[in-house]
Structures are given as C-alpha cells and as structure tokens.
Design a protein around this motif. Structure first.
Motif, PDB file in Angstrom:
ATOM      1  N   LYS A 233     -13.278 -18.208 -17.095  1.00  0.00           N
ATOM      2  CA  LYS A 233     -13.727 -16.871 -16.684  1.00  0.00           C
ATOM      3  C   LYS A 233     -12.585 -16.073 -16.063  1.00  0.00           C
ATOM      4  O   LYS A 233     -12.462 -14.858 -16.293  1.00  0.00           O
ATOM      5  CB  LYS A 233     -14.893 -17.000 -15.704  1.00  0.00           C
ATOM      6  CG  LYS A 233     -16.187 -17.465 -16.364  1.00  0.00           C
ATOM      7  CD  LYS A 233     -17.336 -17.530 -15.360  1.00  0.00           C
ATOM      8  CE  LYS A 233     -18.647 -17.879 -16.061  1.00  0.00           C
ATOM      9  NZ  LYS A 233     -19.783 -17.942 -15.108  1.00  0.00           N
ATOM     10  N   ILE A 236     -10.307 -14.880 -18.876  1.00  0.00           N
ATOM     11  CA  ILE A 236     -10.904 -13.743 -19.586  1.00  0.00           C
ATOM     12  C   ILE A 236     -10.703 -12.453 -18.801  1.00  0.00           C
ATOM     13  O   ILE A 236     -10.346 -11.406 -19.358  1.00  0.00           O
ATOM     14  CB  ILE A 236     -12.407 -14.010 -19.836  1.00  0.00           C
ATOM     15  CG1 ILE A 236     -12.576 -15.117 -20.879  1.00  0.00           C
ATOM     16  CG2 ILE A 236     -13.129 -12.738 -20.285  1.00  0.00           C
ATOM     17  CD1 ILE A 236     -13.987 -15.633 -20.995  1.00  0.00           C
ATOM     18  N   GLU A 237     -10.886 -12.547 -17.492  1.00  0.00           N
ATOM     19  CA  GLU A 237     -10.729 -11.363 -16.641  1.00  0.00           C
ATOM     20  C   GLU A 237      -9.275 -10.904 -16.614  1.00  0.00           C
ATOM     21  O   GLU A 237      -8.986  -9.695 -16.738  1.00  0.00           O
ATOM     22  CB  GLU A 237     -11.223 -11.679 -15.231  1.00  0.00           C
ATOM     23  CG  GLU A 237     -11.213 -10.473 -14.303  1.00  0.00           C
ATOM     24  CD  GLU A 237     -11.814 -10.788 -12.946  1.00  0.00           C
ATOM     25  OE1 GLU A 237     -11.604  -9.973 -12.020  1.00  0.00           O
ATOM     26  OE2 GLU A 237     -12.461 -11.843 -12.803  1.00  0.00           O
ATOM     27  N   SER A 242     -13.228  -8.999 -20.553  1.00  0.00           N
ATOM     28  CA  SER A 242     -14.577  -9.193 -20.033  1.00  0.00           C
ATOM     29  C   SER A 242     -15.637  -8.415 -20.813  1.00  0.00           C
ATOM     30  O   SER A 242     -16.760  -8.906 -21.002  1.00  0.00           O
ATOM     31  CB  SER A 242     -14.642  -8.787 -18.556  1.00  0.00           C
ATOM     32  OG  SER A 242     -13.781  -9.613 -17.787  1.00  0.00           O
ATOM     33  N   GLU A 243     -15.326  -7.218 -21.279  1.00  0.00           N
ATOM     34  CA  GLU A 243     -16.341  -6.431 -21.994  1.00  0.00           C
ATOM     35  C   GLU A 243     -16.523  -6.879 -23.440  1.00  0.00           C
ATOM     36  O   GLU A 243     -17.449  -6.431 -24.122  1.00  0.00           O
ATOM     37  CB  GLU A 243     -15.991  -4.939 -21.962  1.00  0.00           C
ATOM     38  CG  GLU A 243     -14.743  -4.554 -22.736  1.00  0.00           C
ATOM     39  CD  GLU A 243     -14.515  -3.046 -22.754  1.00  0.00           C
ATOM     40  OE1 GLU A 243     -15.321  -2.330 -23.401  1.00  0.00           O
ATOM     41  OE2 GLU A 243     -13.543  -2.592 -22.115  1.00  0.00           O
TER      42      GLU A 243
END
Length: 368
Positions: A233, A236-237, A242-243
C-alpha cells in the motif's frame, strides 16, 4: 459416513467444499465436515453435518482430540493437511478406518519457498517436517494430489496409491462473452505476498499505465503478512497509483467469480520459486473459464496448461509482465483469441466433470 477434516482452510474452500464435498453429496454420501476457522459459518444441509471451531480456541493438538471423539461411526477419513496425519494414525489404529490424504500443495517445495529460516536451520526444520509426514504415510490408504506431477512422484516412490485430482472449474462457470475495452481491468486474485510477485505487478502496472492511462488494476486476496500488505500500500501511494489500483480483502466464492467475469486480463505474476516451478495455480483455470485473457509467469506447470492460450512472461521482470499485458489490451484479435482458446481448454480438458470422476473412483475403490 465420510469424515472430512481441515485444520487450515476456510470452510467454503473452493477445492474442499465447492468441488469435492458437493460432488460427494450429489453422489449420495453422508458427510461430517470438520473445520477450524475463526468466524461463524455453517454449511450444514441434507447429508452434510458441518462442525466448525475457532482456531484461537483450538490449537492443533486440542482440535485432533475434539475430532477424534466424534468419528467412531465413520468408514473413511479424508484429511487435507499433513498435520492431520496424527489424527489419521489414531483413527487407523483405533477403528481401522480408511484414510485419504489430500495434498493441496507440493509440500517440500512449499516449505522451501516459505520458510523464514535460513541455511542449516532451514534444512533441519524442513527435514524434520518431511520425516514426520513419511513416518505417518503407513496409515494412509490413498493419496490425492491437486497438481499434475512434473518429475518424480514422491508418494508413488514410497509405495502409495496416488491420484491427481486437479482444481479444475465446473463447466457452468465458463463465460466467454468478454468485450474488448479501451478501459481494461487487470485482475490478480489470490494470496498477497512477495513470492506471488505482487511488488513486481505494481511496478509493471506503472509501465502499463504509461501506455494506457485508462487501465485499472484490482488485487483481491488475503495477505501472507500484514507487514507486506502495508509495504504494498505504501508503494502504491509513493508511485501515485492510488486512484488506479484497488486492493480488496478475500471475498466469497460467488463474488470472486463475478470479479473475474468483469475483468479483461487475469494476471499470475509469481516469482520463480521451488513451489511455483512444480505447482499449478488454480487461478489459471479459473481465469480461462471466466473469460479473462491470461498473462502469466513462464514456469513449467503454467506453460503446460496454458499452451498458447495466453501470454507467458519472464518471472520477476516488471518490464516483461508489462509488455505482456500491453500486448493483450492493445490487440483486440489476440485478446479474443486467448479468451476463446482458454474457454475451449476448459470445455474439452480442464473441467471439474473430468476431475470429479477420478475423485469418485477413489471412493468406489474403498468399497464404502
């Protein structure tokens, strides 16, 4: 009466419940099904008594004692973890019960792949696990393997009758009507772990997104560790994805099939570990049945079963994985051909109707 026991799988496990138990019930067998899983779930119905206990309250030794007190009227004990061989030994000695040992994974390769120990300590622990299994095989009547054997069959070498009953999907799951899309959904479903190539998948998806910014990625499954999930996570950020990326917890049987039917591409980004080189991922057959175009790591089991019905990519290479995905989502004719060929393989060869017959033949041979 058949006793089916699992100590580590969800009660509604795809293989144990949705395939094997449902097939046995359809044939008319009476089943008592024991599971050890946190949370409430009761799958009982006509001819099926389901008894679940919570893992936090039942360590393995206590669970074996609990189950052993409730199976004195059974003719067959069907176990799904090697830890349950202790139970098999007890029941064979006490009641002379027939024992089926259902081996879901290639155990030695699994221990080698996932062990947290290193060097000599790892070898010693894995050797002791192997010895434990070997010392209990004398209490087993039949071994069921979930994977086609590539190389030597360990259990046959030990003199045991073995049957391969693969996790092929039911014919009714086939869905080939997937339209080509300029907003493709890429799906990974399964365990979320380093060995499964999830970090590589995120890197590959960034390259795919650079090629088509309408692409989306969905990852569905349970993490091997909470620490790894947090790392993914965070990755990804930091990559500002993230979107475009959804991560979902493991979902029910019906929901995961709906997710696969809604996806355009099913990915298997596994790293080249000892387990992956010998173990066939069930999701390969599920993707083909659900109508996903498959992009998967090029290892012997996947290569054998996919056989031209999808893209094979270099293990551990984000660029190769991205190239494979991009190739499929750009080429409509290739996309549709992969889906059609995948569906045909399930229809003709890799379906549960074929595997089911092998399972039922084992039970018939035990003369119950």
């Amino acid at each position: 009466m058949i006793i089916i026991v699992s100590s580590g799988h969800k009660p509604d496990d795809e293989r144990i419940y949705h395939r094997e138990i449902k097939s046995l019930l359809k044939t008319g067998y009476d089943i008592r099904y024991f599971t050890r899983w946190d949370g409430e779930m009761d799958l009982s119905e006509n001819n099926l008594q389901h008894i679940n206990v919570e893992r936090k309250n039942y360590p393995i030794k206590k669970y074996i004692q609990f189950v052993s007190g409730k199976i004195n009227d059974a003719s067959v004990l069907h176990i799904h973890e090697f830890e349950m061989l202790r139970l098999a030994k007890q029941m064979k000695k006490k009641h002379g019960i027939k024992v089926i040992y259902d081996v879901h994974e290639n155990l030695r390769e699994m221990w080698d792949t996932f062990s947290s120990k290193k060097g000599l300590m790892k070898k010693m622990i894995n050797k002791s696990l192997s010895f434990f299994e070997l010392s209990h095989l004398m209490y087993v009547d039949d071994v069921i393997l979930a994977n086609k054997v590539f190389g030597e069959n360990y259990y046959e070498k030990k003199g045991l009758k073995t049957t391969v009953v693969e996790n092929f999907p039911p014919l009714e799951k086939i869905s080939g009507d997937h339209p080509f899309s300029d907003t493709p959904m890429i799906l990974y479903q399964g365990q979320i772990s380093f060995e499964r190539g999830i970090s590589v998948l995120i890197d590959a998806f960034k390259l795919v997104l650079d090629s088509n910014n309408k692409t989306r990625l969905r990852i569905i499954g349970s993490p091997r560790t909470d620490k790894f999930l947090l790392q993914i996570k965070d990755k990804i950020e930091k990559m500002k994805l993230s979107e475009y990326v959804d991560i979902m917890d493991a979902v029910s049987h019906d929901v995961i099939w709906e997710e696969m039917r809604n996806a355009n591409v099913g990915v298997i980004p596994f790293l080249e570990t000892p387990l992956v080189k010998t173990n066939t991922p069930t999701k390969l057959f599920e993707y083909m049945a659900a109508g996903c175009a498959v992009v998967a790591t090029d290892v012997p089991p996947v290569r054998h079963f996919l056989d031209g019905a999808g893209e094979l990519v270099e293990p551990g290479s984000a660029q190769s994985l991205a190239d494979g995905i991009i190739k499929v989502i750009r080429d409509e004719s290739l996309f549709k051909r992969y889906i059609s060929e995948g569906n045909k393989k399930i229809t003709d060869h890799y379906n549960w109707t074929i595997a089911e017959n092998k399972l039922l033949d084992i039970y018939k041979s035990l003369e119950i």
